[in-house]
Design a protein around this motif. Sequence first.
Motif, mmCIF file in Angstrom:
data_model
loop_
_atom_site.group_PDB
_atom_site.id
_atom_site.type_symbol
_atom_site.label_atom_id
_atom_site.label_comp_id
_atom_site.label_asym_id
_atom_site.label_seq_id
_atom_site.Cartn_x
_atom_site.Cartn_y
_atom_site.Cartn_z
ATOM 1 N N TRP A 15 0.846 -1.188 0.000
ATOM 2 C CA TRP A 15 0.000 0.000 0.000
ATOM 3 C C TRP A 15 0.879 1.235 0.000
ATOM 4 O O TRP A 15 2.035 1.196 0.392
ATOM 5 N N GLU A 18 -1.802 8.029 -0.470
ATOM 6 C CA GLU A 18 -2.433 8.642 -1.633
ATOM 7 C C GLU A 18 -2.595 10.149 -1.458
ATOM 8 O O GLU A 18 -2.189 10.928 -2.312
ATOM 9 N N ARG A 19 -3.210 10.563 -0.327
ATOM 10 C CA ARG A 19 -3.466 11.991 -0.114
ATOM 11 C C ARG A 19 -3.876 12.235 1.332
ATOM 12 O O ARG A 19 -4.140 11.297 2.078
ATOM 13 N N ILE A 26 -5.256 9.193 3.511
ATOM 14 C CA ILE A 26 -5.845 8.160 2.681
ATOM 15 C C ILE A 26 -4.720 7.312 2.094
ATOM 16 O O ILE A 26 -3.822 7.830 1.446
ATOM 17 N N TRP A 27 -4.783 5.999 2.344
ATOM 18 C CA TRP A 27 -3.821 5.037 1.809
ATOM 19 C C TRP A 27 -4.541 4.150 0.815
ATOM 20 O O TRP A 27 -5.732 3.880 0.960
ATOM 21 N N THR A 28 -3.838 3.684 -0.215
ATOM 22 C CA THR A 28 -4.454 2.871 -1.245
ATOM 23 C C THR A 28 -3.518 1.774 -1.715
ATOM 24 O O THR A 28 -2.313 1.843 -1.478
ATOM 25 N N ASN A 29 -4.102 0.796 -2.382
ATOM 26 C CA ASN A 29 -3.306 -0.237 -3.042
ATOM 27 C C ASN A 29 -3.560 -0.204 -4.543
ATOM 28 O O ASN A 29 -3.170 -1.100 -5.260
ATOM 29 N N SER A 33 -9.220 2.088 -1.197
ATOM 30 C CA SER A 33 -8.591 3.073 -0.320
ATOM 31 C C SER A 33 -9.042 2.842 1.110
ATOM 32 O O SER A 33 -10.120 2.303 1.358
ATOM 33 N N GLU A 34 -8.210 3.276 2.037
ATOM 34 C CA GLU A 34 -8.521 3.127 3.458
ATOM 35 C C GLU A 34 -8.089 4.401 4.198
ATOM 36 O O GLU A 34 -6.937 4.817 4.090
#
Length: 65
Positions: A15, A18-19, A26-29, A33-34
């Motif tokens: 992961w 992201e922003r 916000i984290w993403t793969n 997103s989580e």
Amino acid sequence: MKKRALEKKLLKCGWWFERHGGNHDIWTNGKISEPIPRHNEINELLAKKILRKAENNFPDEEQGV
């Protein structure tokens, strides 16, 4: 759990950051997103939930798809 420790575990799962959101990062793969709370300490149950989601949703390139 310390936020920094959670972020390191997310990075190992593929992961990335992201922003910034309003009160969360916000984290993403790449697929999902989580939101991660922007606190020094994150509740253990919440951290385990986030890690469980991350471990079950690896990015496509690590799955060989």
